[in-house]
Scaffold this motif. Structure first.
Motif, PDB file in Angstrom:
ATOM      1  N   VAL A  98     -93.341  33.395   1.585  1.00  0.00           N
ATOM      2  CA  VAL A  98     -93.297  32.773   0.181  1.00  0.00           C
ATOM      3  C   VAL A  98     -94.349  32.293  -0.288  1.00  0.00           C
ATOM      4  O   VAL A  98     -95.563  31.882   0.191  1.00  0.00           O
ATOM      5  N   CYS A  99     -94.269  32.189  -1.633  1.00  0.00           N
ATOM      6  CA  CYS A  99     -95.390  31.433  -2.560  1.00  0.00           C
ATOM      7  C   CYS A  99     -95.175  29.771  -2.265  1.00  0.00           C
ATOM      8  O   CYS A  99     -94.157  29.332  -2.928  1.00  0.00           O
ATOM      9  N   LEU A 100     -96.129  29.047  -1.218  1.00  0.00           N
ATOM     10  CA  LEU A 100     -95.783  28.015  -1.008  1.00  0.00           C
ATOM     11  C   LEU A 100     -96.229  26.820  -2.060  1.00  0.00           C
ATOM     12  O   LEU A 100     -95.979  25.476  -1.876  1.00  0.00           O
ATOM     13  N   SER A 101     -96.743  27.361  -3.317  1.00  0.00           N
ATOM     14  CA  SER A 101     -97.101  26.391  -4.397  1.00  0.00           C
ATOM     15  C   SER A 101     -96.018  26.386  -5.428  1.00  0.00           C
ATOM     16  O   SER A 101     -96.188  25.630  -6.426  1.00  0.00           O
ATOM     17  N   ASN A 102     -95.094  27.425  -5.419  1.00  0.00           N
ATOM     18  CA  ASN A 102     -94.118  27.478  -6.350  1.00  0.00           C
ATOM     19  C   ASN A 102     -93.331  26.253  -6.284  1.00  0.00           C
ATOM     20  O   ASN A 102     -92.251  26.286  -5.327  1.00  0.00           O
TER      21      ASN A 102
ATOM     22  N   ARG B 266    -100.093  36.151   3.465  1.00  0.00           N
ATOM     23  CA  ARG B 266    -100.343  34.855   2.770  1.00  0.00           C
ATOM     24  C   ARG B 266    -100.313  35.185   0.970  1.00  0.00           C
ATOM     25  O   ARG B 266    -101.109  35.965   0.671  1.00  0.00           O
ATOM     26  N   CYS B 267     -99.725  34.151   0.602  1.00  0.00           N
ATOM     27  CA  CYS B 267     -99.716  34.463  -1.128  1.00  0.00           C
ATOM     28  C   CYS B 267    -101.283  34.101  -1.698  1.00  0.00           C
ATOM     29  O   CYS B 267    -101.932  33.217  -1.077  1.00  0.00           O
ATOM     30  N   ILE B 268    -101.456  35.216  -2.479  1.00  0.00           N
ATOM     31  CA  ILE B 268    -103.188  35.042  -3.109  1.00  0.00           C
ATOM     32  C   ILE B 268    -102.929  34.555  -4.563  1.00  0.00           C
ATOM     33  O   ILE B 268    -104.131  34.477  -5.145  1.00  0.00           O
ATOM     34  N   CYS B 269    -101.974  33.817  -4.909  1.00  0.00           N
ATOM     35  CA  CYS B 269    -101.960  33.091  -6.294  1.00  0.00           C
ATOM     36  C   CYS B 269    -102.948  32.084  -6.112  1.00  0.00           C
ATOM     37  O   CYS B 269    -103.266  31.359  -5.213  1.00  0.00           O
ATOM     38  N   GLU B 270    -103.407  31.761  -7.461  1.00  0.00           N
ATOM     39  CA  GLU B 270    -104.625  30.716  -7.582  1.00  0.00           C
ATOM     40  C   GLU B 270    -103.884  29.298  -6.742  1.00  0.00           C
ATOM     41  O   GLU B 270    -104.780  28.599  -6.172  1.00  0.00           O
ATOM     42  N   ASP B 271    -102.599  28.771  -6.939  1.00  0.00           N
ATOM     43  CA  ASP B 271    -102.462  27.591  -6.419  1.00  0.00           C
ATOM     44  C   ASP B 271    -102.189  27.675  -4.773  1.00  0.00           C
ATOM     45  O   ASP B 271    -102.568  26.609  -4.535  1.00  0.00           O
ATOM     46  N   CYS B 272    -101.865  28.690  -4.499  1.00  0.00           N
ATOM     47  CA  CYS B 272    -101.887  28.913  -2.992  1.00  0.00           C
ATOM     48  C   CYS B 272    -103.332  29.128  -2.473  1.00  0.00           C
ATOM     49  O   CYS B 272    -103.601  28.614  -1.219  1.00  0.00           O
ATOM     50  N   GLN B 273    -104.197  29.522  -3.417  1.00  0.00           N
ATOM     51  CA  GLN B 273    -105.704  29.626  -2.751  1.00  0.00           C
ATOM     52  C   GLN B 273    -106.417  28.351  -2.638  1.00  0.00           C
ATOM     53  O   GLN B 273    -107.343  28.262  -1.756  1.00  0.00           O
TER      54      GLN B 273
HETATM   55 ZN   LIG Z   1     -98.526  31.302  -4.229  1.00  0.00          ZN
END
Ligand SMILES: [Zn+2]
Length: 836
Positions: A430-434, A470-477
């Motif tokens: 999952v996206c852990l920063s959502n 692992r999620c590569i969205c900005e907030d997860c990075q």
């Molecule tokens: Zn994410």
């Protein structure tokens, strides 16, 4: 950001202290009546005045304080109840620590019957801090008063000044912080000068008493006491149940909250979970402990989830007074020495398990002579279990793709191809920063705890891929730390999420834990402290050896994680040393090494679970404990260490051989001791592989000598049961040791390094997982593989095809399922471990 998280953690913690339990007496109103010099009208919490404890003009050694009383009917009403003395304290000057003593006196004569002292924290800072101490009032007649004498003792010249305010007596919310109230029993035990005879010339002199409202734990405990005492003495022992309000007089062994136990406030609900107590009082023996109220019989006999302190008291008593031992499961495993004369003098023993979780994984083998129920009972008798459910974490988002894949794709980890990971491969990323994912996770955990009131732990842990999905969205990075690769890259990301879930859960349920494994690319600790309701499962995969390399590795992991403030648990792999590189069937776990290893984490790890070997002597894996004879003694010793980390392992072993193997005690002891010594002397610098194992540690002549000791043991036991059966089963259990030694001495390892020439194909084959089309017909085919030692029989065939076409090398692999596997599992279906 990190200090803010920490503050929230502290807030959640203090909420538990502020629980509004029922008030017994508020002393605030009475303070104003005290002499002016004892009061502070400038400094107070909410309303003037407060009580001032000032050492000015007080001689060294004198007590500075005040006593808070509850008298007569109000005091009598507290009998058997657990009460809390709550107070707000503000530290102004000096180094003297505050403390107090609960006291109970009876009339006539104002006789002091019970005292219990406590000390309080000296708070940091200059604010008022709420503090408390709890106490269980004994169930005595004619209580004249219950009081707390509270203050400090002046030492030297230094001025000490404390302001205290809002003193109250309340009923305690729960009893988990209550100490075992042994003092009054201990004092009365001084009067027991004559021995209490339990068995005389083979005649039983006692009965077993259970309370009128005996719950399943008390009933089971009484049955276990009856069964083993009968085995020891050879005659029947009655169990008598109290009628309401009617005490049964001795000589008797009281199990659980009988009326006698209640007199001393020793009913199971009053005692800390899993604590146990054995005490003599005149003609009676009390066996009681902290039990989970409302537990069912099935829960009491299982090894997980409920506290059964009363049952533990019975097992401790049977071990200590009757010499009963549970070395193996089933009828061959229990040792009950015949008891013609048994008496006790003074008896006051108490305990609480050293580890709150004491467990084994793959704990039930298939043995046609021993049932699953017998195995479960064996663990129970050795006090394997826990009071609050399972603290070991596991991947927790496995159900999310099915649940939210269609409705909320944005919950899932963003992949390099721009899609969200809504499929189930590798179990829920999952996206852990959502923020919605956080909210939904907290909701899911709260719902789980509501549905499972006995569960103390819930997992929050990403799917299994070591960072691949692992999620590569900005907030997860952002929180990633590539410089800590591989074991710390995602530590701040994953543990930051776990911590937020824990804080969210603590707002509503502060006593429940959120648990996650230190695993994969979040195996190292995060850079910030964790909330006090985060539990960390430390996965320790090396063999539990006592060599310095293994010790240092374990120590480093503990030291690192201890700094987070989280509750630590260990998942320890006993099985690893049983299946790496051609060592099937080799013993590699030993009692003294286990003790050494556990001493390293003594007091730092709350619970431990050992994964037993599920790989047999031929390298075949099962979903149960294979070759259990290898580890039965280890399980027995570790169960005792988990209950009492200071127990004497040498004494356990000294007792074991003569009690269990009778005429074969000497060769059996030699067998185990020599194996352990050989393992200890081993040189593992090249790793634990077939050569280290079968050439260096256990060379052929050594194996032959060890197996001869086992065969000699069988001969020595001829005609003598149950020793013969035990010796025969032990010999049969170690046959894989001998068999595998022979494999390596006869065949020797060869490497298999075939050379193949890859033909040029005319067309590229389709990459569709099927090597059956025209293009593949031209490929080179190799098969008939052996394993890397060319030793073990291959259970499954593998074929490989190689082909070059248009400048590209194509490889196809066809693998068949081993015949003993009737299904194949892919990673996305797997719960506990990935295997194929
Ligand atoms: Zn994410």
């Amino acid at each position: 950001m990190f200090s803010k998280l920490h503050l929230l953690g502290a807030l959640a913690l203090s909420l538990t202290c502020l629980a509004q339990t029922e008030l017994i007496r508020d002393f605030k109103g009475g303070l104003a009546k005290l002499p002016q010099e004892k009061l502070s009208t400038e400094v107070f919490d909410q309303k003037s005045p407060a009580l001032k404890l000032d050492s000015s003009g007080v001689k060294s050694g004198q007590f500075v304080g005040h006593t808070f009383y509850v008298y007569q009917e109000a005091a009598q009403a507290l009998r058997g109840k657990t009460i809390e003395f709550r107070i707000k304290t503000k530290h102004v000057a000096g180094n003297a620590a505050l403390g107090g003593t609960f006291r109970v006196a009876t009339s006539p004569g104002n006789e002091l019957r019970v005292t219990r002292s406590f000390s309080l924290n000296t708070p940091v800072g200059d604010q008022f801090q709420e503090q408390s101490a709890t106490f269980t009032v004994p169930n005595l007649d004619n209580i004249a008063h219950v009081n707390v004498q509270f203050g400090f003792r002046q030492q030297g010249e230094e001025q000490n000044l404390w302001i205290i305010d809002e003193p109250q007596f309340r009923y305690a919310e729960n009893s988990s912080s209550v100490q075992l109230p042994t003092d009054i029993l201990g004092l009365s035990a001084l009067l027991d000068k004559e021995p209490l005879v339990l068995v005389e010339d083979g005649k039983v002199k006692f009965s077993i008493v259970i309370p009128a409202a005996a719950d399943p734990i008390a009933k089971l405990a009484a049955e276990e006491l009856q069964l083993h005492c009968q085995l020891a003495v050879g005659t029947e022992i009655p169990i008598r149940q109290e009628a309401d309000g009617q005490e049964i007089s001795g000589p008797a062994i009281h199990v659980g909250g009988t009326m006698l136990a209640q007199k001393f406030a020793l009913q199971p609900v009053n005692l800390p979970p899993e604590s146990w107590l054995i005490a003599r009082n005149g003609e009676n023996i009390i066996l009681t402990g902290g039990d989970t109220p409302g537990a069912t019989y099935n829960q009491a006999t299982s090894t997980r989830g409920v506290a059964t302190g009363t049952l533990y008291a019975v097992y401790e008593f049977l071990e200590r007074t009757f010499g009963v031992r549970w070395y193996w499961p089933g009828k061959y495993g229990t040792v009950v020495p015949p008891a013609a004369n048994v008496k006790v003098t003074r008896l006051l023993q108490t305990g609480t398990p050293s580890y709150s979780t004491r467990g084994f994984l793959y704990s039930i083998p298939r043995d046609p002579e021993i049932s699953t129920a017998e195995f479960t009972r064996w663990y129970r008798r050795n006090r394997v279990g826990s009071a609050h459910g399972n603290p070991l974490a596991n991947h927790s988002f496995n159900a999310w793709p099915k649940k939210f894949g269609a409705s909320h794709p944005e919950y899932f980890a963003l992949q390099v191809d721009g899609r969200r990971k809504t499929d189930e491969v590798a179990g829920g990323h999952v996206c852990l920063s959502n923020p919605e994912v956080l909210k939904e996770t907290i909701r899911e955990k709260l719902e789980y705890f509501e549905k499972n009131p006995g569960a103390g732990f819930a997992s929050v842990m990403p799917g299994d891929s070591f960072g691949l999905y692992r999620c590569i969205c900005e907030d997860c990075q952002k929180p990633l730390q590539p410089e800590r690769a591989p074991a710390g890259t995602a530590s701040n990301l994953v543990w930051g999420f776990v911590n937020k879930v824990a804080l969210g859960v603590a707002e509503k349920m502060p006593d429940r834990y959120i648990t996650c494994c230190a695993y994969g690319d979040y195996r190292q600790r995060p850079d910030f402290p964790l909330a006090s309701n985060v539990a960390v499962t430390l996965c320790y995969s090396a063999q539990p050896r006592s060599d310095q390399i293994s010790k240092n590795k374990w120590r480093a992991m503990l030291d690192e994680w201890r700094q987070t403030g989280a509750a630590l648990y260990i998942w320890e792999y006993w099985n690893n040393s049983r299946y790496s590189r051609g060592v099937y069937g080799a013993p590699a776990v030993f009692p003294r090494h286990l003790q050494e290893f556990m001493r390293l984490d003594q007091g730092q790890v709350r619970g431990r679970a050992m994964e037993l070997s599920n790989i047999d002597g031929d390298g075949v894996s099962f979903s149960y404990w294979t070759d259990w004879i290898y580890d039965a003694l280890n399980v027995y010793v570790v169960s005792h260490l988990m209950n009492d980390i200071n127990c004497d392992v040498e004494k356990l072993l000294d007792e074991y051989y003569p009690a269990f193997y009778g005429p074969a005690a000497v060769p059996m002891r030699q067998f185990h001791d020599e194996l352990e010594l050989a393992w200890t002397r081993g040189n593992y610098s090249d790793g634990w592989n077939w050569e280290t194992c079968w050439v260096k540690t256990y060379p052929p002549e050594f194996v032959d000598r060890m197996m001869a000791l086992l065969r000699q043991s069988v001969e020595l036991c001829a005609g003598q049961e149950p020793y013969l059966k035990r010796a025969q089963k032990t010999l049969a259990g170690y046959l894989p040791f001998e068999r595998n030694s022979f494999l390596f001495r006869e065949k020797k390892s060869q490497t298999n390094a075939p050379k193949i020439t890859v033909p040029q194909g005319t067309a590229k084959p389709l990459l569709d997982g099927r090597p059956d089309e025209e293009a593949w017909q031209k490929a080179a085919v190799i098969g008939n593989f052996c394993d890397s030692y060319n030793i073990y029989e291959q259970k499954a065939g593998t074929e490989m095809r190689f082909l070059v076409a248009e400048g590209t090398l194509f490889v196809a692999v066809s693998a068949t399922i081993p015949p003993e596997r009737n299904e194949i599992k892919w990673a996305d279906d797997l719960g506990e471990r990935d295997s194929l």
